[in-house]
Design an enzyme around this catalytic site. Sequence first.
Site, mmCIF file in Angstrom:
data_model
loop_
_atom_site.group_PDB
_atom_site.id
_atom_site.type_symbol
_atom_site.label_atom_id
_atom_site.label_comp_id
_atom_site.label_asym_id
_atom_site.label_seq_id
_atom_site.Cartn_x
_atom_site.Cartn_y
_atom_site.Cartn_z
ATOM 1 N N MET A 55 -4.084 4.835 -1.094
ATOM 2 C CA MET A 55 -4.938 5.299 0.006
ATOM 3 C C MET A 55 -5.949 6.340 -0.457
ATOM 4 O O MET A 55 -6.997 6.513 0.176
ATOM 5 C CB MET A 55 -4.076 5.859 1.133
ATOM 6 C CG MET A 55 -3.261 4.802 1.876
ATOM 7 S SD MET A 55 -4.286 3.506 2.664
ATOM 8 C CE MET A 55 -4.991 4.423 4.031
ATOM 9 N N GLU B 245 -0.384 4.732 -5.663
ATOM 10 C CA GLU B 245 -0.317 3.437 -6.343
ATOM 11 C C GLU B 245 1.086 3.120 -6.836
ATOM 12 O O GLU B 245 1.566 1.985 -6.713
ATOM 13 C CB GLU B 245 -1.293 3.348 -7.538
ATOM 14 C CG GLU B 245 -1.271 2.010 -8.256
ATOM 15 C CD GLU B 245 -2.237 1.982 -9.442
ATOM 16 O OE1 GLU B 245 -1.745 1.794 -10.570
ATOM 17 O OE2 GLU B 245 -3.452 2.131 -9.235
ATOM 18 N N VAL C 167 0.837 -1.199 0.000
ATOM 19 C CA VAL C 167 0.000 0.000 0.000
ATOM 20 C C VAL C 167 0.868 1.244 0.000
ATOM 21 O O VAL C 167 1.866 1.319 0.738
ATOM 22 C CB VAL C 167 -0.909 0.012 1.254
ATOM 23 C CG1 VAL C 167 -1.671 1.331 1.358
ATOM 24 C CG2 VAL C 167 -1.875 -1.159 1.227
ATOM 25 N N CYS C 168 0.490 2.230 -0.827
ATOM 26 C CA CYS C 168 1.129 3.549 -0.776
ATOM 27 C C CYS C 168 0.047 4.606 -0.927
ATOM 28 O O CYS C 168 -1.141 4.306 -0.872
ATOM 29 C CB CYS C 168 2.206 3.680 -1.846
ATOM 30 S SG CYS C 168 1.562 3.697 -3.540
ATOM 31 N N ALA C 169 0.441 5.845 -1.121
ATOM 32 C CA ALA C 169 -0.534 6.934 -1.172
ATOM 33 C C ALA C 169 -1.373 6.905 -2.447
ATOM 34 O O ALA C 169 -2.595 7.056 -2.395
ATOM 35 C CB ALA C 169 0.176 8.281 -1.044
#
Length: 370
Positions: free
Chosen positions: A95, A71, A67-69
Amino acid sequence: MNSREVARKVIEKKELFILDVRNQSDYADWKIEGENFEYLNIPYFELLDGVEEIMDKVPTDKEILVVCAKEGSSMMVAEMLADQGLNVFYFEGGMKSWSEYLEPVKVGDLKDGGELYQFVRLGKGCLSYMVVSNGEAVIIDATRMTDVYVNFAREVGAKITHIFDTHLHADHISGGRLIAQITGGTYWLPPKDAEEVVFEYAALEGGTDVVIGNSTINIHALYSPGHTIGSTSFVVDEKYLLSGDILFIDSIGRPDLAGMAEDWVGDLRESLYTRFRELSDDLIVLPAHFMIIEELNEDGSVAEKLGTLFAKNHGLNIQDEAEFRALVTENLPPQPNSYQEIRQTNMGNISPDEEQQREMEIGPNRCAVR
């Protein structure tokens, strides 16, 4: 893996190992919550040279979601882990996507025909509602993801005729006014919250009755100030209490987001301890937010009988007024991100573009005190 797939894992309490590659401060502030999720936070910049040093920290027998902010970073890390032979996915849309996803859950049938649906915004803790009866629909506390409601109403064969906001929201941008423009429905807002609003609206006040469909489902507005001066709850079908941001399952509303905590704490106590006490214990409370993932029921809904909350919710059982005042005015959680700008947007005073709206809403629900 997309938001809908992750949402099903949250609701069904499935196992998932999440490798979150955002900065430590962002991760500490807000993450994907799941009762049976495991977590590892390693910032992306620490993995630029490879994932060999974290291989002993990630499982070989579970699904791994990176998971990141937005993609991109998660995609690159997931590829490196896949090269190591792991069962790994990256989170589509990051996110930002999680913040916007709505999971529709049917809460129940109405006695004269019709249904009540709850839209669970898992990443933000927001809850919104659609009441459907005989081809008409009412929406309460809509988010800015207006397409979800418009498309859902179309799928169930209903025309949206009324849109309500229980109060002027400070933690998320309301979709109420835009849905009214799209559908021709009437947008209702408590006038005590709308003194600075620059658009036309229907005045939502205590005692207002709105009937939808031929099945005469009455939606009674109940004035219940405290979170804001105009906060209004609804009794639907004499069975459901839509409590807005006054009362939650595990907490109560905070009175400080308009800078009026000391002035409104008395209203908050009166709404919770007097007005709601006069209602039936059998009413099913449907709040506008949840605070912790444990508040979700087995079907993913957030709902509980009012009598149960009076027995178990700490915020409803503080007999000493000074102790209650201290709870809701001292040691409050951080205020929602950009809450002043969100309030101004919901008043119509500013018009941020879509990307700005996304940035304003990033972060967890912070409307509650517990």
